[in-house]
Design a protein around this motif. Structure first.
Motif, PDB file in Angstrom:
ATOM      1  N   LEU A  15      -7.332 -54.717  74.374  1.00  0.00           N
ATOM      2  CA  LEU A  15      -7.983 -56.032  74.366  1.00  0.00           C
ATOM      3  C   LEU A  15      -9.059 -56.117  73.294  1.00  0.00           C
ATOM      4  CD1 LEU A  15      -8.312 -56.745  78.205  1.00  0.00           C
ATOM      5  CD2 LEU A  15      -6.598 -57.623  76.596  1.00  0.00           C
ATOM      6  N   ILE A  16      -9.737 -55.000  73.034  1.00  0.00           N
ATOM      7  CA  ILE A  16     -10.756 -54.995  71.981  1.00  0.00           C
ATOM      8  C   ILE A  16     -10.111 -55.240  70.621  1.00  0.00           C
ATOM      9  CG2 ILE A  16     -12.377 -53.504  70.723  1.00  0.00           C
ATOM     10  CD1 ILE A  16     -13.123 -52.253  73.403  1.00  0.00           C
ATOM     11  N   ILE A  17      -8.952 -54.604  70.368  1.00  0.00           N
ATOM     12  CA  ILE A  17      -8.244 -54.832  69.103  1.00  0.00           C
ATOM     13  C   ILE A  17      -7.797 -56.288  69.006  1.00  0.00           C
ATOM     14  CG2 ILE A  17      -6.190 -54.224  67.767  1.00  0.00           C
ATOM     15  CD1 ILE A  17      -6.421 -51.400  68.907  1.00  0.00           C
ATOM     16  N   LEU A  18      -7.343 -56.858  70.117  1.00  0.00           N
ATOM     17  CA  LEU A  18      -6.951 -58.274  70.133  1.00  0.00           C
ATOM     18  C   LEU A  18      -8.140 -59.163  69.780  1.00  0.00           C
ATOM     19  CD1 LEU A  18      -5.090 -60.663  70.760  1.00  0.00           C
ATOM     20  CD2 LEU A  18      -5.637 -60.365  73.191  1.00  0.00           C
ATOM     21  N   ALA A  19      -9.282 -58.911  70.429  1.00  0.00           N
ATOM     22  CA  ALA A  19     -10.478 -59.710  70.155  1.00  0.00           C
ATOM     23  C   ALA A  19     -10.937 -59.540  68.711  1.00  0.00           C
ATOM     24  CB  ALA A  19     -11.599 -59.315  71.121  1.00  0.00           C
ATOM     25  N   LEU A  20     -10.867 -58.318  68.198  1.00  0.00           N
ATOM     26  CA  LEU A  20     -11.255 -58.047  66.802  1.00  0.00           C
ATOM     27  C   LEU A  20     -10.358 -58.822  65.838  1.00  0.00           C
ATOM     28  CD1 LEU A  20     -13.000 -56.280  64.857  1.00  0.00           C
ATOM     29  CD2 LEU A  20     -11.174 -54.576  64.974  1.00  0.00           C
ATOM     30  N   THR A  21      -9.070 -58.875  66.137  1.00  0.00           N
ATOM     31  CA  THR A  21      -8.126 -59.607  65.283  1.00  0.00           C
ATOM     32  C   THR A  21      -8.410 -61.100  65.316  1.00  0.00           C
ATOM     33  OG1 THR A  21      -6.482 -57.924  65.906  1.00  0.00           O
ATOM     34  CG2 THR A  21      -5.691 -59.842  64.705  1.00  0.00           C
ATOM     35  N   ILE A  22      -8.725 -61.631  66.498  1.00  0.00           N
ATOM     36  CA  ILE A  22      -9.039 -63.063  66.625  1.00  0.00           C
ATOM     37  C   ILE A  22     -10.284 -63.416  65.818  1.00  0.00           C
ATOM     38  CG2 ILE A  22      -9.791 -64.853  68.234  1.00  0.00           C
ATOM     39  CD1 ILE A  22      -7.991 -63.528  70.356  1.00  0.00           C
ATOM     40  N   VAL A  23     -11.322 -62.582  65.926  1.00  0.00           N
ATOM     41  CA  VAL A  23     -12.556 -62.812  65.167  1.00  0.00           C
ATOM     42  C   VAL A  23     -12.266 -62.815  63.669  1.00  0.00           C
ATOM     43  CG1 VAL A  23     -14.797 -61.811  64.557  1.00  0.00           C
ATOM     44  CG2 VAL A  23     -14.082 -61.884  66.946  1.00  0.00           C
ATOM     45  N   LEU A  24     -11.484 -61.827  63.235  1.00  0.00           N
ATOM     46  CA  LEU A  24     -11.158 -61.741  61.815  1.00  0.00           C
ATOM     47  C   LEU A  24     -10.385 -62.976  61.349  1.00  0.00           C
ATOM     48  CD1 LEU A  24     -11.044 -60.068  59.189  1.00  0.00           C
ATOM     49  CD2 LEU A  24      -8.898 -59.088  60.023  1.00  0.00           C
ATOM     50  N   LYS A  25      -9.412 -63.428  62.144  1.00  0.00           N
ATOM     51  CA  LYS A  25      -8.612 -64.588  61.766  1.00  0.00           C
ATOM     52  C   LYS A  25      -9.460 -65.864  61.724  1.00  0.00           C
ATOM     53  CE  LYS A  25      -4.605 -63.014  60.780  1.00  0.00           C
ATOM     54  NZ  LYS A  25      -4.048 -63.237  59.427  1.00  0.00           N
ATOM     55  N   LEU A  26     -10.420 -65.978  62.631  1.00  0.00           N
ATOM     56  CA  LEU A  26     -11.301 -67.145  62.620  1.00  0.00           C
ATOM     57  C   LEU A  26     -12.176 -67.158  61.372  1.00  0.00           C
ATOM     58  CD1 LEU A  26     -12.427 -67.328  66.362  1.00  0.00           C
ATOM     59  CD2 LEU A  26     -10.903 -68.911  65.155  1.00  0.00           C
ATOM     60  N   VAL A  27     -12.674 -65.992  60.985  1.00  0.00           N
ATOM     61  CA  VAL A  27     -13.511 -65.893  59.784  1.00  0.00           C
ATOM     62  C   VAL A  27     -12.714 -66.249  58.535  1.00  0.00           C
ATOM     63  CG1 VAL A  27     -14.813 -64.289  58.322  1.00  0.00           C
ATOM     64  CG2 VAL A  27     -15.102 -64.224  60.797  1.00  0.00           C
ATOM     65  N   LEU A  28     -11.452 -65.828  58.512  1.00  0.00           N
ATOM     66  CA  LEU A  28     -10.618 -66.055  57.333  1.00  0.00           C
ATOM     67  C   LEU A  28      -9.815 -67.356  57.394  1.00  0.00           C
ATOM     68  CD1 LEU A  28      -9.186 -62.441  56.834  1.00  0.00           C
ATOM     69  CD2 LEU A  28     -11.104 -63.511  55.627  1.00  0.00           C
ATOM     70  N   SER A  29      -9.984 -68.142  58.454  1.00  0.00           N
ATOM     71  CA  SER A  29      -9.191 -69.364  58.618  1.00  0.00           C
ATOM     72  C   SER A  29      -9.354 -70.359  57.464  1.00  0.00           C
ATOM     73  CB  SER A  29      -9.510 -70.035  59.957  1.00  0.00           C
ATOM     74  OG  SER A  29     -10.885 -70.321  60.070  1.00  0.00           O
ATOM     75  N   PRO A  30     -10.551 -70.515  56.847  1.00  0.00           N
ATOM     76  CA  PRO A  30     -10.623 -71.434  55.694  1.00  0.00           C
ATOM     77  C   PRO A  30      -9.698 -70.997  54.549  1.00  0.00           C
ATOM     78  CG  PRO A  30     -12.818 -70.969  56.530  1.00  0.00           C
ATOM     79  CD  PRO A  30     -11.900 -70.029  57.227  1.00  0.00           C
ATOM     80  N   LEU A  31      -9.608 -69.691  54.321  1.00  0.00           N
ATOM     81  CA  LEU A  31      -8.715 -69.195  53.276  1.00  0.00           C
ATOM     82  C   LEU A  31      -7.253 -69.424  53.654  1.00  0.00           C
ATOM     83  CD1 LEU A  31     -10.460 -65.824  52.323  1.00  0.00           C
ATOM     84  CD2 LEU A  31     -10.463 -67.957  51.034  1.00  0.00           C
ATOM     85  N   THR A  32      -6.947 -69.225  54.942  1.00  0.00           N
ATOM     86  CA  THR A  32      -5.577 -69.461  55.405  1.00  0.00           C
ATOM     87  C   THR A  32      -5.200 -70.930  55.222  1.00  0.00           C
ATOM     88  OG1 THR A  32      -5.858 -67.708  57.057  1.00  0.00           O
ATOM     89  CG2 THR A  32      -4.020 -69.206  57.370  1.00  0.00           C
ATOM     90  N   TYR A  33      -6.122 -71.820  55.549  1.00  0.00           N
ATOM     91  CA  TYR A  33      -5.864 -73.268  55.379  1.00  0.00           C
ATOM     92  C   TYR A  33      -5.643 -73.613  53.907  1.00  0.00           C
ATOM     93  CZ  TYR A  33      -6.650 -78.294  55.235  1.00  0.00           C
ATOM     94  OH  TYR A  33      -6.509 -79.638  55.008  1.00  0.00           O
ATOM     95  N   LYS A  34      -6.483 -73.050  53.054  1.00  0.00           N
ATOM     96  CA  LYS A  34      -6.357 -73.352  51.621  1.00  0.00           C
ATOM     97  C   LYS A  34      -5.034 -72.821  51.079  1.00  0.00           C
ATOM     98  CE  LYS A  34      -8.929 -73.069  47.295  1.00  0.00           C
ATOM     99  NZ  LYS A  34     -10.153 -72.572  46.615  1.00  0.00           N
ATOM    100  N   SER A  35      -4.629 -71.651  51.543  1.00  0.00           N
ATOM    101  CA  SER A  35      -3.362 -71.070  51.105  1.00  0.00           C
ATOM    102  C   SER A  35      -2.193 -71.945  51.553  1.00  0.00           C
ATOM    103  CB  SER A  35      -3.209 -69.650  51.668  1.00  0.00           C
ATOM    104  OG  SER A  35      -1.959 -69.101  51.358  1.00  0.00           O
ATOM    105  N   TYR A  36      -2.229 -72.371  52.816  1.00  0.00           N
ATOM    106  CA  TYR A  36      -1.151 -73.223  53.342  1.00  0.00           C
ATOM    107  C   TYR A  36      -1.083 -74.536  52.564  1.00  0.00           C
ATOM    108  CZ  TYR A  36       1.782 -75.689  56.720  1.00  0.00           C
ATOM    109  OH  TYR A  36       2.797 -76.389  57.316  1.00  0.00           O
ATOM    110  N   LEU A  37      -2.241 -75.141  52.281  1.00  0.00           N
ATOM    111  CA  LEU A  37      -2.292 -76.422  51.567  1.00  0.00           C
ATOM    112  C   LEU A  37      -1.719 -76.279  50.155  1.00  0.00           C
ATOM    113  CD1 LEU A  37      -3.238 -79.365  51.733  1.00  0.00           C
ATOM    114  CD2 LEU A  37      -5.463 -78.611  50.849  1.00  0.00           C
ATOM    115  N   SER A  38      -2.038 -75.173  49.481  1.00  0.00           N
ATOM    116  CA  SER A  38      -1.529 -74.954  48.123  1.00  0.00           C
ATOM    117  C   SER A  38      -0.023 -74.776  48.129  1.00  0.00           C
ATOM    118  CB  SER A  38      -2.196 -73.729  47.495  1.00  0.00           C
ATOM    119  OG  SER A  38      -3.570 -73.950  47.324  1.00  0.00           O
ATOM    120  N   MET A  39       0.491 -74.048  49.118  1.00  0.00           N
ATOM    121  CA  MET A  39       1.942 -73.859  49.211  1.00  0.00           C
ATOM    122  C   MET A  39       2.640 -75.180  49.538  1.00  0.00           C
ATOM    123  SD  MET A  39       2.529 -70.085  50.943  1.00  0.00           S
ATOM    124  CE  MET A  39       1.498 -70.366  52.380  1.00  0.00           C
TER     125      MET A  39
END
Length: 608
Positions: free
Chosen positions: A371-395
């Motif tokens: 569960l700690i690894i799951l929570a760590l992954t969620i935190v990381l994805k939330l922090v990087l979500s602006p980059l993910t959005y920008k990548s999706y928009l460019s594609m």
């Protein structure tokens, strides 16, 4: 002779003949009897030889006594003979056994840990372990590892709040000796050692320094000895604050005389034996080797050290015998946390100052490590979500532009790739689209992804921790085993397989979003196959993180899909085309690409 007498004699002869025939021994019995006779003969011969040897010894006692007398009169001669005794030191964490032969630490057991198969965790023991001072006394070379010490106590058990010490002495004379003073606190992983030569300045050459030879063959602790060897080697840390290590992948040796070392460590994957020298180590000759045929020991490590003595002639030092847990090592001082390899360059700082603090924060909730690894992954994805959005928009923009790019390709043809790329760049410029806009955010995330590649294998906390079907998150979770296959190994890790499948699915949907065609469409499928071969023997905790990262990326893209409208993107692109050229901001990338294409076009006519 009457008839009755004749009949009686005939019966007697018949009985004798029958007895001879029926009581005749078999061939096997005859063979066994011959073997017994041979063994009797050998025993008689050995007995005669022993008798002859004893007689010879009685007739030549003067020579034997002369050798013994010469040995006893040599430097430390009285200590060259004796019997080995074991002194036990014990506190809450450690069970240390000292040997009177050499006065050294003969073995160390970590009481609060077990091996992968639940046996006592003994870091090292046996005849391949050495710890001795080397010097010349008179004209005689001495290595204290071969001499017998006397002990001040047979054992030492220290209560939690107490501390105590025991002294092992190597005597030259009643007033001249070398003391090894071992000290232990009631808790902790440290064993103090102070070496105190007394009255030997006129006996030992070069008495300003001591030369110390330390060697150990480290026992296997984990399920996968190949992985354990991959993270085991000699580490060292100098007094200027820099750490380094010998090769983890091959036999290695290094002689260091230009830097003063603060400590030397024989490091295994999850446990270490470190020697911390308070005066520093002026010269170090270090070596590591692997006996691949030895499946009981991981590696053999050696350190030949030159250490300056203090003003009073003593040499204070201490051992650390314990886990490679970052927080535990940091609490010891001396920068021992450098033993945890968090990666190179920027990866180390990402793990040390970002990932590790978040992980330690999540540990406070006492969740399972899955569960700690799951929570760590969620935190990381939330922090990087602006980059993910920008990548999706460019594609998405590239996908909308694809019909126009196909028209250009049909018009220009594929025979002139330079001209084709120029036309594409003109289209990108008019539309206000960066063709690398989808890749750059992913490239920015790559250091974090690679940092986890080093973080999870070094994470002591995962050792022995189970989650779902994974019995130990620090090693692979074999669902199928088979004879060894090159690149793959002898098993298939279920979590690695799931991670690979999820990556293939992610690649498929990513191609749909970006509109990739041709070779680019299939290149993405090669990487997951490489991951399967590479990560199959890596910790299931690492593969579990990559699997979760893929799943959360699916979720992010699904949510972003509702926020991105292809029709609106197309309308915006058309608006961008109508803007005057001078109002359009030319990107650095676009300018460089345009200049490169212009140069290529100038070169082509010259080639013709």
């Amino acid at each position: 002779m009457d008839k009755n007498t004749f009949t009686g004699l005939f019966l007697i002869m018949a009985i004798i003949a029958g007895s001879i025939y029926f009581l005749k021994p078999s061939d096997a019995e005859l063979k066994k009897e011959r073997l017994v006779q041979q063994q009797d003969s050998i025993r008689k011969g050995l007995a005669k030889a022993k008798t002859a040897a004893a007689t010879a010894a009685k007739t030549d006692t003067s020579k034997t006594h002369a050798v013994d007398s010469a040995l006893l009169k040599s430097p430390f001669g009285a200590a060259s003979v004796g019997s080995e005794k074991v002194i036990t030191l014990e506190n809450k964490e450690l069970l240390v056994k000292l040997s009177t032969r050499g006065g050294k630490v003969a073995s160390v057991e970590l009481k609060n840990f077990k091996t992968f198969n639940k046996k006592p965790l003994i870091l090292f023991s046996g005849d391949q372990n050495h710890f001795g001072l080397t010097f010349t006394a008179g004209n005689t070379p001495i290595n204290t590892d071969n001499y017998y010490f006397t002990s001040s106590a047979p054992e030492l058990k220290v209560a939690e709040k107490d501390s105590a010490s025991v002294t092992l002495r190597l005597s030259y004379s009643p007033t001249q000796y070398i003391d090894y003073v071992y000290s232990l606190k009631g808790t902790g992983y440290k064993l103090g050692l102070t070496i105190k030569p007394t009255g030997l300045d006129g006996i030992i050459n070069n008495s300003g320094n001591i030369n110390l030879n330390w060697a150990a063959s480290l026992h296997k602790q984990e399920k996968d000895i190949k992985q354990e060897r991959q993270y085991s080697t000699v580490y060292y840390f100098n007094t200027e604050g820099h750490d380094d290590w010998l090769s983890e992948n091959k036999d290695d040796q290094k002689d260091i005389s230009d830097k003063k070392m603060a400590w030397i460590a024989f490091k295994q994957h999850f446990f270490s034996n470190a020697l911390i020298v308070k005066n520093g180590i002026s010269r170090s000759n270090l070596a590591v080797s692997t006996d691949v045929a030895d499946t009981a020991d991981v590696k053999q490590m050696k350190a030949d050290l030159t250490i300056a003595r203090s003003a009073d002639g003593s040499v204070p030092m201490e051992f650390y015998f314990g886990p490679n847990r970052y927080s535990t090592l940091k609490a010891q001082g001396s920068d021992l946390q450098k033993l945890v390899n968090l990666g190179w360059g920027p990866l180390k700082y990402i793990n040390q100052f970002a990932v590790l603090p978040v992980f330690n924060f999540l540990k406070q909730f006492n969740w399972s490590y899955g569960l700690i690894i799951l929570a760590l992954t969620i935190v990381l994805k939330l922090v990087l979500s602006p980059l993910t959005y920008k990548s999706y928009l460019s594609m998405a923009k590239m996908r909308v532009l694809k019909p126009e790019m196909d028209e250009i390709k049909a018009k220009v043809g594929e025979d002139n790739p330079t001209l084709l790329q120029q036309e594409y760049l003109k289209l990108y410029k008019k539309a206000g689209v960066n063709p690398l806009g989808g890749c750059l955010p992913l490239l920015i995330q790559m250091p974090i992804v690679i940092a986890f590649f080093r973080f999870f294998p070094s994470l002591f906390e995962l050792r022995g921790e189970s989650f779902l079907w994974m019995h130990d998150l620090s090693t692979y979770d074999a669902v199928v085993t088979f004879p060894n296959i090159p690149l793959i190994g002898d098993h298939i890790s279920l979590m690695c397989l799931l991670m690979t499948i999820s990556t293939l699915i992610y690649t498929y949907f990513n191609n749909q979003i970006s509109g990739a065609t041709g070779q680019m469409k299939y290149i993405g499928y090669i990487t997951p196959i490489i991951f399967l071969a590479t990560l199959n023997s890596y910790p299931s905790g690492l593969n579990y993180y990559y699997f979760l990262a893929n799943m959360l990326t699916f979720l992010q893209q699904y949510l972003i899909k509702f926020m991105v409208d292809d029709k609106k993107i197309h309308a915006q692109i058309q608006e961008n085309k109508k803007k005057p050229e001078e109002k359009k901001k030319k990107s650095g990338f676009g300018a460089r690409m345009e200049e490169m294409m212009r140069q290529q076009q100038q070169i082509q006519p010259k080639k013709k």
